[in-house]
Design an enzyme around this catalytic site. Structure first.
Site, PDB file in Angstrom:
ATOM      1  CB  CYS A   2      -0.882   0.017   1.249  1.00  0.00           C
ATOM      2  SG  CYS A   2      -1.836  -1.485   1.441  1.00  0.00           S
ATOM      3  NE  ARG A  27       4.420   1.788  -0.949  1.00  0.00           N
ATOM      4  CZ  ARG A  27       5.369   1.490  -0.046  1.00  0.00           C
ATOM      5  NH1 ARG A  27       6.615   1.809  -0.307  1.00  0.00           N
ATOM      6  NH2 ARG A  27       5.077   0.883   1.074  1.00  0.00           N
ATOM      7  CD1 TRP A  75      -0.795  -5.277  -4.385  1.00  0.00           C
ATOM      8  CD2 TRP A  75      -0.065  -6.320  -2.554  1.00  0.00           C
ATOM      9  NE1 TRP A  75      -0.236  -6.460  -4.769  1.00  0.00           N
ATOM     10  CE2 TRP A  75       0.213  -7.124  -3.693  1.00  0.00           C
ATOM     11  CE3 TRP A  75       0.309  -6.782  -1.309  1.00  0.00           C
ATOM     12  CZ2 TRP A  75       0.849  -8.356  -3.597  1.00  0.00           C
ATOM     13  CZ3 TRP A  75       0.945  -8.011  -1.200  1.00  0.00           C
ATOM     14  CH2 TRP A  75       1.208  -8.793  -2.342  1.00  0.00           C
ATOM     15  CG  ASN A 101       1.747  -0.410   3.813  1.00  0.00           C
ATOM     16  OD1 ASN A 101       1.280  -1.501   3.499  1.00  0.00           O
ATOM     17  ND2 ASN A 101       2.987  -0.044   3.520  1.00  0.00           N
ATOM     18  N   GLY A 102       0.136  -2.382   6.153  1.00  0.00           N
ATOM     19  CA  GLY A 102       0.646  -3.398   7.073  1.00  0.00           C
ATOM     20  C   GLY A 102      -0.429  -4.447   7.297  1.00  0.00           C
ATOM     21  CD  GLU A 486      17.432 -11.461 -11.424  1.00  0.00           C
ATOM     22  OE1 GLU A 486      17.016 -12.176 -10.499  1.00  0.00           O
ATOM     23  OE2 GLU A 486      16.942 -10.346 -11.676  1.00  0.00           O
ATOM     24  CE  LYS A 490      14.235  -8.613 -13.014  1.00  0.00           C
ATOM     25  NZ  LYS A 490      14.475  -9.303 -11.835  1.00  0.00           N
ATOM     26  CD  GLU A 493      10.383  -9.917 -11.538  1.00  0.00           C
ATOM     27  OE1 GLU A 493       9.711  -9.591 -10.536  1.00  0.00           O
ATOM     28  OE2 GLU A 493      11.619  -9.851 -11.551  1.00  0.00           O
ATOM     29  CG  HIS A 509      20.758 -35.079 -13.152  1.00  0.00           C
ATOM     30  ND1 HIS A 509      21.187 -36.340 -12.784  1.00  0.00           N
ATOM     31  CD2 HIS A 509      21.880 -34.384 -13.464  1.00  0.00           C
ATOM     32  CE1 HIS A 509      22.502 -36.394 -12.828  1.00  0.00           C
ATOM     33  NE2 HIS A 509      22.953 -35.223 -13.232  1.00  0.00           N
ATOM     34  CE  LYS A 608      11.737  -2.029  -6.733  1.00  0.00           C
ATOM     35  NZ  LYS A 608      12.500  -2.883  -7.696  1.00  0.00           N
TER      36      LYS A 608
HETATM   37  C1  AGP Z   1      12.814  -8.750  -8.226  1.00  0.00           C
HETATM   38  O1  AGP Z   1      12.719  -8.585  -9.656  1.00  0.00           O
HETATM   39  C2  AGP Z   1      11.508  -9.122  -7.643  1.00  0.00           C
HETATM   40  N1  AGP Z   1      10.572  -8.080  -7.872  1.00  0.00           N
HETATM   41  C3  AGP Z   1      11.548  -9.609  -6.210  1.00  0.00           C
HETATM   42  O2  AGP Z   1      11.966 -10.955  -6.297  1.00  0.00           O
HETATM   43  C4  AGP Z   1      12.491  -8.895  -5.205  1.00  0.00           C
HETATM   44  O3  AGP Z   1      13.828  -9.133  -5.555  1.00  0.00           O
HETATM   45  C5  AGP Z   1      12.238  -9.502  -3.812  1.00  0.00           C
HETATM   46  O4  AGP Z   1      10.905  -9.234  -3.443  1.00  0.00           O
HETATM   47  C6  AGP Z   1      13.192  -8.956  -2.743  1.00  0.00           C
HETATM   48  O5  AGP Z   1      12.990  -7.581  -2.582  1.00  0.00           O
HETATM   49  P1  AGP Z   1      14.097  -6.733  -1.750  1.00  0.00           P
HETATM   50  O6  AGP Z   1      15.384  -6.852  -2.498  1.00  0.00           O
HETATM   51  O7  AGP Z   1      13.558  -5.340  -1.720  1.00  0.00           O
HETATM   52  O8  AGP Z   1      14.184  -7.346  -0.387  1.00  0.00           O
END
Ligand code: AGP
Length: 613
Positions: A2, A27, A75, A101-102, A486, A490, A493, A509, A608
């Site tokens: 949020c 966010r 959110w 938020n929380g 990674e 990418k 996501e 395997h 985020k």
């Molecule tokens: C990264 O592309 C993702 N959005 C997500 O995995 C992110 O890396 C993860 O939530 C950790 O966030 P942070 O680095 O702010 O702790």
């Protein structure tokens, strides 16, 4: 997560709220709302979906001379996205509202008790219990009522409160969820979940810490303890991020802008921390004497998502060059395992946002078990940094795109610097080698700068070919195995294509059963110590009619003979390949996501900063 924006002062409040919420859109959210005071009545407007819906709503409204108000982007955690569940939430009288938020972990019990005492709820949210709790404790003093109310609450909150009985003030309170305050001399006071929302108005920021609260009035801001209301002196930090840094600077998306900012992000992360002439590494943030460092028996890295991939790369570096055993854990696993920690274990949480709930919980657990905590983080003053014994900041600047890019390459840079520093202090890396590594780091940003546009063009072509794929396999070995992970993250996501990263040696395997013409395979094959092994794995794919993309060293003619598509990268110091090799993977994912019409900066379902478990 949020987003909260609040303002009180001489200016019209609704435009400030809307603009501030727009800057917090990254966010992640699924509904929005705002409230302001007009003719001593609270005017509340809320809607499901994106901010544009709220803006359209407000076009029909005379928001008059409203000068005090709160806004929120939600959110959903409890109750689906809807107008009724959107914040602000009111008490029974409608004269008091909260934005939050929380997560209120004991909200069901509180809701039952409040309902039994006659309170009427109009939403399914946990937040609404806060409005009714404050209402119960309200006896003329809003700040005191907030203090009393939150004593009954278990869980996390960043809170904004407003009441018609005190038309001149907002109350802010924070526990385990970020909240910053802004001051614009003579022009009012602000609260927000994050810095970008305040940048158009002020760069004078106060970071509220857990168990702190504030009273905001047009001309003054008081911070105090949440428990007892004792006044606190807080440092005003001047944030040098100008608004343009948080803008797109002409790029189509924040993510593309941040991919192109990587040369500067890497440079800013090592700047001032190394001397390529002497190989000296300067990391005072570690705050550990050589004797203490010599006493270390293990290093434990913990993180989530992309930050976890950075930790996996660091394990190779640290064990190879420092000779201390390194464990890496996903934070949500770490916090529920039986941990064998203590003063002889250095724990390193890695987090871009510094607010990730699982990583923060892991930090607190490790601290309780007696380990020293050195975090790696990108956000000054974030919770993880304030609870660590020391922080190595990545100076990537604000990363707005949900998919992490420049923060990741900055984390790798910081982790490589940490490797060199420990090697220096423990004398496991001699001066000549450190000079070699320092020079390789210094040479890296201009190399990346030079390659970015060409790589983007290369990836544009590939994206056309593969944007309709349903699955993707990424392969790597050694330090490039986490880069394969990674690359897969990418792609999935931001384009929503299912992708998996695999250790190349694992292909036989199981995953090799997946190979056919519809399963594109991308392999990282720099001319390094495991090159021949990866090429053998690639041959196995070709033999089963897999379509191969190879990312390897310029001049390696063999790649074009084996692969359907070859992408070439400059030959740099082998140890730094992970920082360079992730970049084409970022660009490939970006371009495919654009072709698929996905919301690149705010992918569906993602936030985020994951500030809840
Ligand atoms: C990264 O592309 C993702 N959005 C997500 O995995 C992110 O890396 C993860 O939530 C950790 O966030 P942070 O680095 O702010 O702790």
């Amino acid at each position: 997560m949020c987003g909260i924006v609040g303002y009180v002062g001489p200016r019209k409040v609704v435009p400030i709220i809307i603009e501030g919420l727009k800057r917090l859109e990254y966010r992640g959210y699924d509904s929005a709302g705002l409230v302001y005071l007009q003719d001593n009545k609270l005017r509340k407007h809320r809607c499901e979906g994106k901010l544009v819906n709220l803006e359209e709503l407000m076009e029909e409204v005379d928001d008059g001379a409203g000068h005090i108000g709160l806004g929120h982007t939600r959110w959903a955690t409890h109750g689906p996205p809807s107008e009724a569940n959107a914040h602000p939430h009111s008490d029974c009288s409608g004269d008091l509202v909260v934005v939050h938020n929380g997560i209120i972990e004991n909200f069901q019990t509180l809701r039952r008790e409040l309902t039994a005492r006659g309170h009427v709820f109009t939403s399914q949210t946990d937040t609404e219990v806060l409005a009714h709790l404050i209402e119960e404790h309200l006896d003329g003093d809003l700040a005191a009522a907030v203090r009393s109310a939150v004593r009954e609450v278990d869980g996390s909150f960043a809170l904004g409160v407003m009441w018609t009985g005190r038309p001149d003030m907002l109350v802010a309170a924070r526990n385990q969820s970020p909240l910053v305050l802004g001051i614009q001399e003579g022009r009012g006071c602000f609260m927000a979940s994050d810095i970008p929302a305040l940048l158009p108005y002020t760069r004078n920021i106060i970071f509220l810490e857990d168990q702190e609260m504030a009273i905001l009035k047009a001309g003054e801001l008081q911070v105090m303890t949440l428990a007892d209301g004792l006044p606190l002196e807080k440092e005003i930090q001047t944030i040098d991020w100008n608004a343009s840094m948080a803008e797109k600077a002409g790029y189509r998306h924040f993510m593309l802008k941040e991919i192109y900012e990587q040369p500067l992000a890497v440079l800013n992360t090592f700047r001032g921390r190394l001397d390529p002439e002497t190989g000296a590494i300067n990391l005072p943030e570690i705050g550990l004497s050589r004797d203490k460092l010599r006493g270390l028996r293990r290093i434990f890295l913990l993180a989530c998502g992309t930050s976890w991939h950075a930790a996996l790369v660091a394990k190779y570096w640290l064990e190879k060059w420092v000779g201390i055993p390194v464990e890496v854990d996903i934070a949500s696993e770490f916090r529920y395992r039986r941990l064998l920690l203590g003063p002889e274990v250095l724990v390193i949480p890695i987090s871009q946002s510094g607010e990730t709930a699982d990583t923060l919980a892991g930090l607190r657990l490790a601290q309780k078990l007696g380990s020293r905590i050195i975090s790696i983080c990108n956000v000054v003053g974030s919770t993880i940094t304030r609870e660590s014994d020391g922080t190595i900041y990545t100076h990537a600047g604000p990363e707005i795109g949900v998919a992490s890019t420049k923060a990741f390459t900055s984390q790798l840079t910081a982790l490589f610097l940490l490797t060199l520093y420990l090697g220096q202090e423990l004398e496991t890396i001699n001066q000549a080698k450190r000079i070699e590594f320092c020079r390789a780091l210094v040479e890296l940003p201009p190399i990346i700068e030079k390659e970015l546009s060409r790589l983007q063009q290369d990836m544009d072509g590939l994206a056309e070919e593969f944007s309709r794929s349903r699955d993707f396999l990424y392969l790597g070995r050694g330090e490039n195995f986490p880069i394969a992970l990674e690359g897969a993250l990418k792609l999935k996501e931001i384009s929503y294509i299912h992708a998996e990263g695999y250790a190349a040696g694992e292909l036989k395997h199981g995953p090799i059963a997946l190979i056919d013409r519809d399963m594109p395979v991308l392999a990282l094959v720099p001319r390094d110590g495991v090159y021949g092994k990866v090429i053998s794995n690639v041959q196995e794919v070709k033999a089963r009619h897999g379509r191969m993309i190879l990312v390897g060293s310029e001049g390696d003619e063999a790649l074009a003979e084996i692969a359907d598509y070859a992408v070439y990268l400059p030959i740099i110091h082998e140890e730094l390949n992970p920082i360079l090799y992730v970049i084409p993977l970022q660009l490939l994912s970006y371009q495919i996501a654009c072709l698929r019409g996905c919301d690149v900066d705010q992918p569906r379902n993602l936030a985020k900063s994951v500030t809840v478990e």
